[in-house]
Design a protein around this motif. Sequence first.
Motif, short mmCIF file in Angstrom:
data_model
loop_
_atom_site.label_atom_id
_atom_site.label_comp_id
_atom_site.label_asym_id
_atom_site.label_seq_id
_atom_site.Cartn_x
_atom_site.Cartn_y
_atom_site.Cartn_z
N ALA A 23 1.10 -0.83 0.26
CA ALA A 23 -0.51 -0.21 0.36
C ALA A 23 0.76 1.36 0.29
CB ALA A 23 -1.09 -0.13 1.35
N TYR A 24 1.15 1.74 -1.59
CA TYR A 24 1.39 2.86 -1.13
C TYR A 24 1.96 4.26 -0.70
CZ TYR A 24 5.32 0.02 -3.78
OH TYR A 24 6.01 -0.64 -4.33
N GLY A 25 0.53 4.38 -0.55
CA GLY A 25 -0.90 5.03 0.18
C GLY A 25 -0.99 6.04 -1.00
N ARG A 26 -1.32 7.46 -0.59
CA ARG A 26 -2.55 8.58 -0.52
C ARG A 26 -0.58 9.52 -1.72
NH1 ARG A 26 -7.41 11.21 1.66
NH2 ARG A 26 -7.88 8.75 2.57
N VAL A 27 -0.84 9.73 -2.88
CA VAL A 27 -0.85 10.79 -3.84
C VAL A 27 -1.95 11.55 -4.29
CG1 VAL A 27 0.15 10.22 -6.10
CG2 VAL A 27 0.17 8.35 -4.99
N SER A 28 -0.82 12.64 -3.90
CA SER A 28 -1.23 14.12 -4.67
C SER A 28 -1.29 15.02 -6.17
CB SER A 28 -1.28 15.22 -3.80
OG SER A 28 -0.36 15.86 -3.65
N MET A 29 -2.71 14.82 -6.45
CA MET A 29 -3.03 14.67 -7.97
C MET A 29 -2.92 16.35 -8.73
SD MET A 29 -2.26 11.56 -9.47
CE MET A 29 -2.96 11.78 -11.23
N PRO A 80 -7.92 16.25 -5.72
CA PRO A 80 -7.53 15.13 -6.28
C PRO A 80 -6.26 14.04 -5.55
CG PRO A 80 -6.63 18.08 -6.62
CD PRO A 80 -7.71 17.28 -5.79
N GLU A 81 -6.82 13.14 -4.94
CA GLU A 81 -5.91 12.46 -4.77
C GLU A 81 -5.96 10.92 -4.80
OE1 GLU A 81 -4.20 13.92 -0.26
OE2 GLU A 81 -5.91 12.70 0.28
#
Length: 642
Positions: free
Chosen positions: A369-375, A609-610
């Motif tokens: 689980a690389y977790g959240r990435v903001s876009m 946006p994530e």
Amino acid sequence: MELNGRMVLLLVSVSVEVATLKAGSFTVDYERNCFSKDGCCFQYISGSIHYFRVPPIYWKDRLQKMYMAGLNAIQVYVAWNYHELTPGVFDFTKSRDIESFLRLAHETGLLVILRPGPYICAEWDLGGLPAWLLRNSTISLRSSDAGYLSAVVRWFHVLLPRLKPFLYQNQGPIISVQVENEYGSYVTCDYEYLRHLYTIMRRLLGTDVLLFTTDGNRVHELTCGTLQGMYATIDFGTNEDVNTSFQVQRQFEPKGPLVNSELYVGWLDYWGVEHSLVPIPNVTGTLQEVLQLGANVNMYMFEGGTNFGYWNGADYNNKYRPVTTSYDYDAPLSEAGDPREKYHAVRTVISKFREVPVGPVPPPTLKVAYGRVSMTKVGALVDLLQVLSPGGATNSTYPLTFEEMEQYFGLMLYRTWLPSGVEKPTPLLSLLNAVHDRAYVLVNGVYQGILERDNVLQLNITGRQGDLLDLVIENMGRINFGPCLLDFKGLVRNLSLGDTILTGWSIFPLAIDEMVANGWPQSAQLDAKPAAQGPSFYSGTFSSPEPQDTYIMLQNWTKGQVWINGFNVGRYWMARGPQQTLFVPKSLLSQHSPNKVTVLELEQAALVPEVEFLDHVVLAAWNDGKEGTARDQGDGSAGTIH
Ligand SMILES: *[C@@H]1O[C@H](CO)[C@@H](O)[C@H](O)[C@H]1NC(C)=O
Ligand SMILES: *[C@@H]1O[C@H](CO)[C@@H](O)[C@H](O)[C@H]1NC(C)=O
Ligand SMILES: *[C@@H]1O[C@H](CO)[C@@H](O)[C@H](O)[C@H]1NC(C)=O
Ligand SMILES: *[C@@H]1O[C@H](CO)[C@@H](O)[C@H](O)[C@H]1NC(C)=O
Ligand SMILES: *[C@@H]1O[C@H](CO)[C@@H](O)[C@H](O)[C@H]1NC(C)=O
Ligand SMILES: *[C@@H]1O[C@H](CO)[C@@H](O)[C@H](O)[C@H]1NC(C)=O
Ligand SMILES: *[C@@H]1O[C@H](CO)[C@@H](O)[C@H](O)[C@H]1NC(C)=O
């Protein structure tokens, strides 16, 4: 003396047998009602896997798991359209390297039942046929139509010589080759066509190879699908009566082995339809019954895999039903190749009939689980045409299809100008399903909503004369089964605004995949309005010092497409379900540099946006799109499957 003479004769005939054995023989034994492998009765217990749905780094892993389940064979389709993307240009490299795949199967100890089509269904775009065939809009597919057949002949002359060394007769793993697929279910019923295929295959593969056909378990299907010289087999699921089904096969093959070429141990998913499950007792019960009869069986699918990119097909059951990105199939091995409870249950049944290999089953692959990435928003698609459509538009009074434009997949932009002002809301009418398959509509760059095949056929708009009307049209996958195979994409009929047929179109092909594969976008380039609706690109990065398999989830996003480091991992459609996560194999991730996530959201991005990378699959409630974006129409329960 006399006895001795007889013994000499016997010895001679044994050594002849040994010679045959060395050459490799696989035939139908009509006396003993079985397949004969090197002279001995042979029963295959096989599972389907498609090299084009499994990342090449995992071919060996999946094949080993299939071997460890007790299978002695695999069944594999060849997807013509995956190899001949452009007429006359053939690709057998990397994920298309079928020879490597066959070599791995052989090394693993698995025989191969090959299904080279040309039509394969497989819930794959146009059933595996290249969409460029549809450049001739009156072509008759799966028939002895001259244009169709000449393309088939050219393809088989490239494909089959490559596969010939892998035949059992040539010390390879391929024991039999299927001709066409469920041909008796199709409308053409053209024996001339089947005879053509038979002749080409015989010419290119030799006279010794066992050719067979597969049809449903109804008499009328076998009537159109079988032909002398090819062994007739059937397919049926766990909800069908085994004996009755085989009695139908017996009407066409009074003697010889019983064969179920596709025992459905799982089932596929459509967007907006409940996730399919075939319970374990149903699978084991039918499998046991089939094996007890001494019949040969192939489990479809044993490893389903993924419809990466735009490769999913669609069915037409009262309406157009596109298949999800995941082809997990509730198979014994999951989309990510992990053995399920069903796997162990199937192995137990098999172990009653043949010795299963001892030793540990290869474990599930690690998921991270690389977790959240903001876009960051890159910009709206309509503002990026100079980048995405470098060749510019083609002008046409009336709309042209994707096929006429020679862009076969993805999205295109159809642009015109309002012929007159419409102050009152006026319907943009997709009469007779002009839109194949989904249009994202903008007036002067402002998002208005969607038109959707068989679902939303009108959309009210307002505007002034000369306002820009844009429709970004998505091809959601060509129909792969049934009579409606001629499934053209884009605006396939006229669109009207009220009573007025819209004319004067500028049609922009979009090279989105080429751009993204080449590293676009470098950064968020435009001063974009983050919350605006309509087709827009987003970009983000994350690092993975030790790349492992993962799943991307776009919670609170709506519908679109995702690329990881330029590779198109497929469509998401959170609002429709049931699939909520996309499989991201570790081979796409980079150890050293940040991984790039590119998202094309077609309707409405998440307010924050994530995206999130999880270590498990998420399925949710589904809805059929009749109720806007309501997410809780199904049973209301989101769930996790492993
Ligand atoms: C298209 O296919 C039809 C049906 O086979 C054939 O009559 C026609 O000549 C083809 N057209 C072209 C341009 O090849
Ligand atoms: C199917 O046929 C076999 C062999 O003839 C028989 O033993 C079995 O009971 C039959 N099963 C059913 C469900 O009719
Ligand atoms: C599984 O078997 C049960 C009991 O026969 C049946 O009611 C059910 O419909 C079957 N499910 C499927 C998906 O075939
Ligand atoms: C297509 O039509 C548009 C709008 O009328 C025009 O600006 C453009 O120059 C035309 N392109 C070509 C190639 O004719
Ligand atoms: C579209 O507008 C017309 C009035 O012009 C109205 O009668 C109709 O209900 C509207 N349809 C929708 C779906 O909003
Ligand atoms: C659109 O309408 C025109 C005029 O009626 C007709 O000639 C043309 O064939 C239609 N195009 C399509 C794709 O239906
Ligand atoms: C999605 O929206 C819900 C409700 O607004 C919020 O609780 C959740 O954190 C959001 N998820 C993501 C990944 O942004």
